[in-house]
Scaffold this active site. Structure first.
Site, PDB file in Angstrom:
ATOM      1  N   HIS A  12      29.587-108.568  68.562  1.00 57.01           N
ATOM      2  CA  HIS A  12      30.910-108.013  67.734  1.00 57.01           C
ATOM      3  C   HIS A  12      30.359-107.870  66.212  1.00 57.01           C
ATOM      4  O   HIS A  12      31.140-108.433  65.306  1.00 57.01           O
ATOM      5  CB  HIS A  12      32.114-108.708  67.846  1.00 57.01           C
ATOM      6  N   HIS A  59      37.105-115.726  62.826  1.00 59.28           N
ATOM      7  CA  HIS A  59      36.059-115.909  62.118  1.00 59.28           C
ATOM      8  C   HIS A  59      36.924-116.461  60.685  1.00 59.28           C
ATOM      9  O   HIS A  59      36.868-115.766  59.578  1.00 59.28           O
ATOM     10  CB  HIS A  59      35.209-114.956  61.719  1.00 59.28           C
ATOM     11  N   HIS A 193      21.616-115.276  66.974  1.00 57.73           N
ATOM     12  CA  HIS A 193      21.735-114.959  65.442  1.00 57.73           C
ATOM     13  C   HIS A 193      22.151-116.184  64.720  1.00 57.73           C
ATOM     14  O   HIS A 193      22.680-117.156  65.324  1.00 57.73           O
ATOM     15  CB  HIS A 193      22.843-113.837  65.051  1.00 57.73           C
ATOM     16  N   GLU A 240      28.128-118.151  70.159  1.00 54.46           N
ATOM     17  CA  GLU A 240      29.337-117.138  70.842  1.00 54.46           C
ATOM     18  C   GLU A 240      29.215-116.925  72.071  1.00 54.46           C
ATOM     19  O   GLU A 240      29.961-116.252  72.665  1.00 54.46           O
ATOM     20  CB  GLU A 240      29.135-116.127  69.709  1.00 54.46           C
TER      21      GLU A 240
HETATM   22  C1  DHB Z   1      27.609-111.409  61.705  1.00 55.60           C
HETATM   23  C2  DHB Z   1      29.062-111.883  61.842  1.00 55.60           C
HETATM   24  C3  DHB Z   1      29.266-112.282  63.111  1.00 55.60           C
HETATM   25  O1  DHB Z   1      30.571-112.883  63.431  1.00 55.60           O
HETATM   26  C4  DHB Z   1      28.704-111.919  64.158  1.00 55.60           C
HETATM   27  O2  DHB Z   1      28.919-112.428  65.540  1.00 55.60           O
HETATM   28  C5  DHB Z   1      27.405-111.465  63.990  1.00 55.60           C
HETATM   29  C6  DHB Z   1      27.044-110.823  62.806  1.00 55.60           C
HETATM   30  C7  DHB Z   1      27.418-111.000  60.157  1.00 55.60           C
HETATM   31  O3  DHB Z   1      28.201-111.509  59.229  1.00 55.60           O
HETATM   32  O4  DHB Z   1      26.475-110.306  60.228  1.00 55.60           O
HETATM   33 FE    FE Z   2      31.049-113.614  65.267  1.00 56.16          FE
END
Ligand code: DHB
Ligand code: FE
Length: 279
Positions: A12, A59, A193, A240
């Site tokens: 996402h 978030h 990530h 996540e």
């Molecule tokens: C980012 C934020 C998110 O919630 C995620 O799942 C992936 C990337 C971001 O800020 O780049």
């Molecule tokens: Fe996220």
């Protein structure tokens, strides 16, 4: 009876939403990603679900560190996009399905998942980006939306195993609903990530590909993987991925894989997408 007709796992990533909102899907950076997600868009256009249950994490948009439900379900009639700092995304307000959502809340709570009930909820990129991934930029979302939030922001997050069991309970609840709605369930977030700290920018393709494979073929084994492994291998935000297990739990043990793709880069995040139906 209502029926789960499929499940979608997808990242996402916020810049994907920004690329759609600003008409940059054809830019050289973005075009390869949007080409790769087209089969999922084709699938949902054909499947035409009445309802999408979107499993995602807020978030710190609707919830904050003052209030962190482990699992919450949106039972309202409307879910406007949240203002995440740059104004709300220019996407439609999502229509809820209060009757099915209340049925889910009751069934899940009687099934011993102590859901928080969210009468009002503003949906952030965790929910709106997956809708845009599947539906592009319509004036109205073509389905009702039931947001289901999982806390993966503040430790302790629920285990992968509990998320998988929640998916199984969602399946039982939908099966018992006396409507004829076609339902798709989305598990969102991930893949590898990390947005801060020493390992910011971490991407682990091997882990992500193995995760998708095990999600399809050995979901029970994947459900047993603990937080430490996700964080070590997939970075602090890679946790996540437990939300994809909610989606997988709502499908049968044997699934038919409709589509799978993986793409890097989209922002700092390894981006995956999978479409599954019951076998
Ligand atoms: C980012 C934020 C998110 O919630 C995620 O799942 C992936 C990337 C971001 O800020 O780049
Ligand atoms: Fe996220």
């Amino acid at each position: 009876m209502a029926k789960i007709i499929g499940g979608v796992g997808t990242s996402h990533v916020p810049p994907v939403g920004a690329a759609i909102d600003s008409g940059r899907q054809g830019d050289p950076y973005w075009a390869p990603y949007f080409e790769k997600i087209q089969p999922a868009r084709d699938w949902i256009a054909e499947a035409r679900p009445d309802v999408c249950i979107v499993v995602y994490n807020d978030h710190a948009s609707s919830f904050s560190l003052e209030l962190i439900p482990t699992f919450a379900i949106g039972v309202g009639a409307k879910f406007p996009p949240a203002d995440e700092g740059y104004g709300p995304r220019k996407v439609p307000t999502a229509d809820g399905h209060p009757e099915l959502a209340w049925h889910l809340a009751e069934s899940l709570i009687f099934d011993e998942f102590d859901m928080t009930i969210a009468n009002e909820l503003q949906i952030d990129h965790g929910c709106t980006v997956p809708l845009s991934v599947l539906y592009d930029q319509p004036t109205e979302w073509p389905c009702k939306v039931i947001p289901l939030c999982v806390n993966v922001v503040q430790y302790p997050a629920p285990t992968g195993s509990r998320c998988f069991q929640l998916g199984q309970a969602i399946r039982r609840a939908v099966d018992a609903y006396p409507g004829d709605e076609k339902v798709v369930i989305l598990g969102t977030g991930g893949m590898s990530h990390q947005l801060q700290g020493e390992r910011a920018g971490l991407i682990n393709l091997e882990f992500d590909k193995a995760f998708m494979e095990r999600l399809v073929s050995h979901p029970d084994a994947q459900a047993e993987v603990g937080h430490a492994e996700y964080i070590r291998e997939a970075g602090s935000e890679g946790i996540e991925l437990v939300m994809w297990l909610v989606m997988r739990g709502a499908l049968k043990r044997e699934v038919k894989e409709i589509y799978r793709m993986h793409h890097v880069p989209t922002s700092n995040t390894s981006n995956g997408l999978i479409v599954l139906e019951d076998a």
